[in-house]
Design an enzyme around this catalytic site. Structure first.
Site, short mmCIF file in Angstrom:
data_model
loop_
_atom_site.label_atom_id
_atom_site.label_comp_id
_atom_site.label_asym_id
_atom_site.label_seq_id
_atom_site.Cartn_x
_atom_site.Cartn_y
_atom_site.Cartn_z
N CYS A 1 -0.50 -0.38 7.32
CA CYS A 1 0.14 -0.78 7.24
C CYS A 1 1.15 -0.37 7.06
CB CYS A 1 -0.44 -2.46 5.89
SG CYS A 1 -1.49 -3.34 5.98
N TYR B 1 0.87 -13.57 4.35
CA TYR B 1 0.05 -13.74 2.73
C TYR B 1 0.55 -13.35 1.52
CZ TYR B 1 0.10 -8.95 2.03
OH TYR B 1 0.76 -7.00 2.02
N GLU C 1 4.88 -10.83 2.02
CA GLU C 1 4.98 -10.38 3.55
C GLU C 1 4.49 -12.04 4.63
OE1 GLU C 1 3.82 -5.56 3.20
OE2 GLU C 1 2.58 -6.79 3.64
N GLU D 1 0.38 8.11 7.89
CA GLU D 1 -0.43 8.17 7.24
C GLU D 1 -1.46 8.68 7.24
OE1 GLU D 1 -2.06 4.19 5.27
OE2 GLU D 1 0.02 3.58 5.56
N TRP E 1 -5.36 -9.24 1.85
CA TRP E 1 -5.15 -8.89 3.15
C TRP E 1 -5.88 -8.51 4.53
CZ3 TRP E 1 -3.09 -4.92 0.46
CH2 TRP E 1 -2.74 -4.30 0.61
N GLU F 1 2.23 -8.64 -2.83
CA GLU F 1 3.06 -8.52 -2.32
C GLU F 1 3.29 -9.60 -1.26
OE1 GLU F 1 3.66 -6.57 -0.11
OE2 GLU F 1 2.46 -4.47 -0.12
N HIS G 1 5.98 -0.91 7.09
CA HIS G 1 7.75 -2.52 7.12
C HIS G 1 8.27 -1.62 8.94
CE1 HIS G 1 5.96 -1.81 2.66
NE2 HIS G 1 6.16 -3.49 3.25
N HIS H 1 9.32 -4.19 -4.47
CA HIS H 1 7.22 -5.29 -5.04
C HIS H 1 7.61 -4.74 -6.37
CE1 HIS H 1 6.50 -2.89 -0.38
NE2 HIS H 1 6.03 -4.43 0.07
N HIS I 1 9.32 -10.48 2.68
CA HIS I 1 9.94 -9.44 3.75
C HIS I 1 9.27 -9.00 5.15
CE1 HIS I 1 7.52 -7.29 0.28
NE2 HIS I 1 6.92 -6.13 1.43
#
Length: 194
Positions: free
Chosen positions: A65, A102, A113, A85, A160, A111, A67, A23, A30
């Site tokens: 959120c 977005y 993604e 989290e 987002w 961002e 990955h 980032h 990604h």
């Protein structure tokens, strides 16, 4: 070292990169995911991102959120991220926006993604959120939250999340009744992870 899956414009795997290095002002496309978790009362668990985060610190957003790692199935990554989290166990996970994508910028950091959106439920309350990820958790009724976001009156919402709420609104007022999204619309890389 956590790695993310890089994508080409068609959503195919184009490599991997260290999450800590991906980032910046030229963030490559990604694979990611967003999850909206509803509690036993039907309220959305909303989070405020930690003020120490490098990307979009302090903004309100969907529950969490993340990955998927290389070769990690999306559902496994989502369950992992909920625990990491928010110390939260979730169930009834389902895909609702398979093709969401977005690009957003804050403070010169972007961002970028392909970010399928999921909904889940929990009978838990968040245990001990990771302070490096989350500053605050709040349960909110979906319809007033949706209406405020659509009207642009919810302060400090992530870009987002604002876009996702716009795309979720046509699915109806009751998240329990949202129709599942078509998994064939997922980025091809998501199938390689599954």
């Amino acid at each position: 070292m956590e790695r993310v899956v890089l994508l080409d414009e068609t959503g195919q795997v184009a490599g991997t990169a260290a999450k800590a290095e991906v980032h910046h002002d030229a963030t490559p496309l990604h694979l990611a995911f967003s999850c909206y978790v509803f509690d036993g009362r039907g309220d959305l668990l909303l989070t405020r991102r930690a003020s120490s985060k490098a990307t979009f610190p302090g903004v309100w957003t969907n529950t969490f959120c993340g990955h998927p790692g290389p070769g990690e199935p999306l559902d496994t990554a989502i369950l992992r991220r909920a625990r990491q989290e928010l110390d939260l166990e979730i169930d009834a996970l389902r895909l609702v926006l398979p093709g969401f994508r977005y690009r957003a910028e804050q403070g010169g950091v972007f961002e970028n993604e392909m970010c399928p959106v999921f909904v889940a439920h929990t009978s838990d309350v968040p245990g001990d959120p990771d302070p490096t990820e989350v500053d605050e958790v709040r349960a909110v009724a979906w319809e007033p939250f949706r209406d405020d976001v659509l009207a642009g009156t919810w302060p400090g919402i992530s870009p987002w999340c604002a876009d996702q709420v716009r795309d979720l609104a046509p699915l109806g007022p009751d998240p329990v009744r949202w129709a599942p999204g078509d998994p064939r619309a997922l980025p091809p890389a998501a199938f390689l992870a599954s």
